[in-house]
Design an enzyme around this catalytic site. Sequence first.
Site, PDB file in Angstrom:
ATOM      1  N   HIS A 131      94.444  56.927  86.650  1.00 32.64           N
ATOM      2  CA  HIS A 131      94.264  58.273  85.850  1.00 32.64           C
ATOM      3  C   HIS A 131      95.632  58.884  85.316  1.00 32.64           C
ATOM      4  O   HIS A 131      95.699  60.129  85.091  1.00 32.64           O
ATOM      5  CB  HIS A 131      93.257  59.180  86.574  1.00 32.64           C
ATOM      6  CG  HIS A 131      92.145  58.798  86.831  1.00 32.64           C
ATOM      7  ND1 HIS A 131      91.099  59.421  87.742  1.00 32.64           N
ATOM      8  CD2 HIS A 131      91.073  57.523  86.097  1.00 32.64           C
ATOM      9  CE1 HIS A 131      89.968  58.643  87.695  1.00 32.64           C
ATOM     10  NE2 HIS A 131      90.195  57.673  86.776  1.00 32.64           N
TER      11      HIS A 131
ATOM     12  N   CYS B  60     102.935  63.414  74.042  1.00 32.20           N
ATOM     13  CA  CYS B  60     102.665  64.312  72.507  1.00 32.20           C
ATOM     14  C   CYS B  60     101.286  63.982  72.180  1.00 32.20           C
ATOM     15  O   CYS B  60     100.777  62.953  72.254  1.00 32.20           O
ATOM     16  CB  CYS B  60     103.419  63.663  71.478  1.00 32.20           C
ATOM     17  SG  CYS B  60     103.077  64.404  70.046  1.00 32.20           S
TER      18      CYS B  60
ATOM     19  N   THR C 266      87.838  58.922  98.146  1.00 30.25           N
ATOM     20  CA  THR C 266      87.412  59.030  96.883  1.00 30.25           C
ATOM     21  C   THR C 266      85.749  59.357  96.986  1.00 30.25           C
ATOM     22  O   THR C 266      85.228  58.796  97.769  1.00 30.25           O
ATOM     23  CB  THR C 266      87.679  57.963  95.976  1.00 30.25           C
ATOM     24  OG1 THR C 266      86.876  58.274  94.525  1.00 30.25           O
ATOM     25  CG2 THR C 266      87.132  56.631  96.266  1.00 30.25           C
TER      26      THR C 266
ATOM     27  N   PRO D 248      85.678  61.271 105.300  1.00 27.87           N
ATOM     28  CA  PRO D 248      84.840  62.000 106.591  1.00 27.87           C
ATOM     29  C   PRO D 248      83.507  62.449 106.138  1.00 27.87           C
ATOM     30  O   PRO D 248      82.701  62.440 107.154  1.00 27.87           O
ATOM     31  CB  PRO D 248      85.872  63.458 106.725  1.00 27.87           C
ATOM     32  CG  PRO D 248      86.733  63.425 105.364  1.00 27.87           C
ATOM     33  CD  PRO D 248      86.866  62.064 104.763  1.00 27.87           C
TER      34      PRO D 248
HETATM   35  N1  APR Z   1      90.794  61.978 104.196  1.00 22.17           N
HETATM   36  C1  APR Z   1      89.886  61.092 103.449  1.00 22.17           C
HETATM   37  N2  APR Z   1      89.011  61.481 102.425  1.00 22.17           N
HETATM   38  C2  APR Z   1      88.824  62.832 102.422  1.00 22.17           C
HETATM   39  C3  APR Z   1      89.628  63.904 102.990  1.00 22.17           C
HETATM   40  C4  APR Z   1      90.730  63.154 103.814  1.00 22.17           C
HETATM   41  N3  APR Z   1      91.382  64.069 104.688  1.00 22.17           N
HETATM   42  N4  APR Z   1      89.352  65.251 102.925  1.00 22.17           N
HETATM   43  C5  APR Z   1      88.493  64.991 101.837  1.00 22.17           C
HETATM   44  N5  APR Z   1      88.287  63.698 101.452  1.00 22.17           N
HETATM   45  C6  APR Z   1      87.346  63.195 100.711  1.00 22.17           C
HETATM   46  C7  APR Z   1      86.123  63.964 100.379  1.00 22.17           C
HETATM   47  O1  APR Z   1      84.962  63.895 101.181  1.00 22.17           O
HETATM   48  C8  APR Z   1      85.499  63.303  98.837  1.00 22.17           C
HETATM   49  O2  APR Z   1      84.775  62.325  99.048  1.00 22.17           O
HETATM   50  O3  APR Z   1      87.995  62.813  99.425  1.00 22.17           O
HETATM   51  C9  APR Z   1      86.832  62.845  98.405  1.00 22.17           C
HETATM   52  C10 APR Z   1      87.199  63.704  97.234  1.00 22.17           C
HETATM   53  O4  APR Z   1      86.632  63.427  96.337  1.00 22.17           O
HETATM   54  P1  APR Z   1      86.943  64.134  94.809  1.00 22.17           P
HETATM   55  O5  APR Z   1      87.385  65.465  95.019  1.00 22.17           O
HETATM   56  O6  APR Z   1      85.687  63.850  93.896  1.00 22.17           O
HETATM   57  O7  APR Z   1      88.412  63.322  94.181  1.00 22.17           O
HETATM   58  P2  APR Z   1      88.274  61.754  93.573  1.00 22.17           P
HETATM   59  O8  APR Z   1      87.120  60.897  94.131  1.00 22.17           O
HETATM   60  O9  APR Z   1      89.492  61.642  93.628  1.00 22.17           O
HETATM   61  O10 APR Z   1      87.667  62.294  92.202  1.00 22.17           O
HETATM   62  C11 APR Z   1      87.889  61.203  91.109  1.00 22.17           C
HETATM   63  O11 APR Z   1      87.621  62.723  89.397  1.00 22.17           O
HETATM   64  O12 APR Z   1      87.864  64.811  88.576  1.00 22.17           O
HETATM   65  C12 APR Z   1      88.275  63.492  88.342  1.00 22.17           C
HETATM   66  O13 APR Z   1      90.124  62.441  87.444  1.00 22.17           O
HETATM   67  C13 APR Z   1      89.656  63.235  88.466  1.00 22.17           C
HETATM   68  O14 APR Z   1      90.589  61.168  89.778  1.00 22.17           O
HETATM   69  C14 APR Z   1      89.768  62.367  89.723  1.00 22.17           C
HETATM   70  C15 APR Z   1      88.315  61.766  89.712  1.00 22.17           C
END
Ligand code: APR
Length: 250
Positions: A120, A128, A189, A215
């Site tokens: 990403h 730009c 994720t 978690p």
């Molecule tokens: N260790 C592992 N996982 C964790 C921890 C931790 N300490 N703390 C939180 N999590 C988990 C949450 O349970 C959740 O499932 O991390 C995940 C975070 O999810 P999102 O906030 O949705 O982040 P992400 O999956 O990276 O989002 C994907 O969405 O907003 C767009 O482009 C942005 O790259 C991002 C994409």
Amino acid sequence: TPDIPLEIVEKLRSARRVAALTGAGVSAESGVPTFRDAQTGLWERYSPEELATPEAFRRDPKLVWEWYAWRRELVSRAEPNPGHYALAELERRVPEFTLITQNVDGLHRRAGSRNVVEYHGNIHRTRCFGEDRIVEGREDAGEVPPRCPDCGGLLRPDVVWFGEMLPPGAVERALEAAESCELFLSVGTSALVQPAASLPYVALDGGAMVVEINPERTPLSGSATYTLRGPSGEMLPALLEAAWGQESRR
Ligand code: APR
């Protein structure tokens, strides 16, 4: 330390090709907010559509630029955590390791990871908006967003917004790694955003073992071969310790 199923340890020791997909959860223990966690998530206050789309940038370039400037400042004060370091160590121990990250914070490289697919983009690079190419320096005439020194157009963070194309090559590199790996780790994720969220299923179709580290449950949890229900900052070092014992300590 958390106990890791023996099958995962044996797979890790024997695998030639391992791939990992990371999300914001890997950086949570570095103090960088995730997007969708309740209360602490970035999307708690703003919706993604308000900030992470080209339309949002056209509508209010100052708001979008300042939100990313705030995140860049937050990230530059953050340090990689044991989860980032464990993934960098994994790359040194596995014959072929590909790290596919959805994170734009650059913490994997700071922890020593080298073969990183920045799926990403990267918040520390600037592009730009008009010419769609990376811009190094910029005239900081105090304007927000700053202007492109060549065409005078608005500058934007070099991150992928919703509805935009992914960086050229990233899709292919990630797909090749997911198709050919024997072990695929989905770490921190929510497994919601495409096309990243399809990679663990590509790995499953290719006969790989898929291990989710989170978690919380996610839509992937029911399909993953194993889920390690816990924070990546603990689970990833435990995984290395179980596979390679003491010498895996930093
Ligand atoms: N260790 C592992 N996982 C964790 C921890 C931790 N300490 N703390 C939180 N999590 C988990 C949450 O349970 C959740 O499932 O991390 C995940 C975070 O999810 P999102 O906030 O949705 O982040 P992400 O999956 O990276 O989002 C994907 O969405 O907003 C767009 O482009 C942005 O790259 C991002 C994409």
